[in-house]
Enzyme design. Sequence first.
Site, PDB file in Angstrom:
ATOM      1  N   TYR A  16     -19.582  21.314  -6.867  1.00 20.46           N
ATOM      2  CA  TYR A  16     -19.880  20.859  -5.508  1.00 20.46           C
ATOM      3  C   TYR A  16     -20.945  21.750  -4.860  1.00 20.46           C
ATOM      4  O   TYR A  16     -21.929  21.258  -4.295  1.00 20.46           O
ATOM      5  CB  TYR A  16     -18.589  20.862  -4.684  1.00 20.46           C
ATOM      6  CG  TYR A  16     -18.751  20.322  -3.277  1.00 20.46           C
ATOM      7  CD1 TYR A  16     -18.770  18.955  -3.038  1.00 20.46           C
ATOM      8  CD2 TYR A  16     -18.882  21.183  -2.187  1.00 20.46           C
ATOM      9  CE1 TYR A  16     -18.915  18.451  -1.750  1.00 20.46           C
ATOM     10  CE2 TYR A  16     -19.029  20.687  -0.894  1.00 20.46           C
ATOM     11  CZ  TYR A  16     -19.042  19.325  -0.684  1.00 20.46           C
ATOM     12  OH  TYR A  16     -19.196  18.829   0.600  1.00 20.46           O
ATOM     13  N   SER A  30     -23.839  20.832   2.927  1.00 18.19           N
ATOM     14  CA  SER A  30     -22.559  21.446   3.298  1.00 18.19           C
ATOM     15  C   SER A  30     -22.803  22.942   3.483  1.00 18.19           C
ATOM     16  O   SER A  30     -23.699  23.511   2.853  1.00 18.19           O
ATOM     17  CB  SER A  30     -21.533  21.245   2.171  1.00 18.19           C
ATOM     18  OG  SER A  30     -20.390  22.046   2.392  1.00 18.19           O
TER      19      SER A  30
END
Length: 252
Positions: free
Chosen positions: A152, A139
Site C-alpha cells: 500500500y 495517503s
Amino acid sequence: MAAKKCTAVITGGAQGIGLCLTLEFLKAGYNVAAADSDIEAGKELKVRAGDGKRLLYSPCDISSEKQVKSFIRATAGKFGGIDLLINNAGIGINKPVNALSIGEWNRVIGVNLTGAFLCVKHSAPHLEKSRGSIINIASTRALMSEKNTEAYSASKGGILAITHALAISLGPEVRVNCISPGWIEVSDWKKKRDMKAVFHTPADRAQHPAGRVGTPYDIAEAALFLASKKAGFITGQNFVIDGGMTKKMIYV
Ligand code: NAD
C-alpha cells in the site's frame, strides 16, 4: 458552482471518500461518471443520486485497460467531454512482507498505481482538449508507516511521484495535483450491507491536532477547490489533509 457541463470521472465513486466526492460534485453542478467495481454499491449510488441524468455509473475495474478504455469512451460519449479525473479507488492488503504473495503485491499496485495510470492514459486526450485537471488520492502512508503495509505504501509513494511527473508532461493544458488524506472515517459511507456506526474514542480524537478524525467532506471540499479555476496556478503539488497528525512529534 462549477461551470455548466463540467464532467468529472471519479474512480471508486460508489463508496467511502469516492461516494462523497460523487455526491458533492453532482451537487456542485458537475456531470459525474463513477467508475467502481462494486456493482451492489453502484446500484445504491444510482438510487442515492436521484434523477440520474448527470450521473453515469457502470461497473469498471480500473486495473483492466479494456474496462477503463470503454468506461472513458462511454463517459465522453454521454457527456461530450471530460474536465476532471479523480483517481480515488484504492485497496490495501496488510501482511508481513515475508507472507505477502506476489499476487497480492501486484493486485495492490495494479489497482492503486497502474489503475491511476490507465485512467490518466485514456482520459488525457479529453482533459487536454478541455484544459482540465487531475486529482490523485494518495495517503499519508506515502510519507510514514505502520508495520506490514509495504504494498500500500509503495503504491501511494508512486502516486506522489506520478503526480509531479504528469504535471510536467501534461502541462500547461492539464493541472495535476494530489491529496494525501490521513484518517478519514468512511464506516458510514459504505453500501448498506457494510455500513457501520461511527465510533471514536477520546484518544482517537486527541491524536489529531485538529481534535477530531476526518470525514469525506474534508477531502471533497479540497477537491472542489483544486478542480476549480481558483486553483489555476496550482499544479504538481501534494496536499496533506490529516488534521495535523503527521506534524505531531511523538516521544515515548
Ligand atoms: P473505500 O474502500 O471505502 O472505497 C473504495 C471504493 O473503491 C469502493 O467503492 C470500491 O468498490 C472501489 N474499488 C476498489 N477497487 C476497485 C477497482 N479495482 N476498480 C474500481 N473501483 C474499485 O475506500 P476509502 O477509504 O474511501 O478510500 C478511498 C481512497 O482514499 C483510496 O485510494 C485510499 O487509499 C485513500 N485513503 C483513504 C484513507 C481513509 O482513512 N479512508 C486514508 C488515506 C487514503
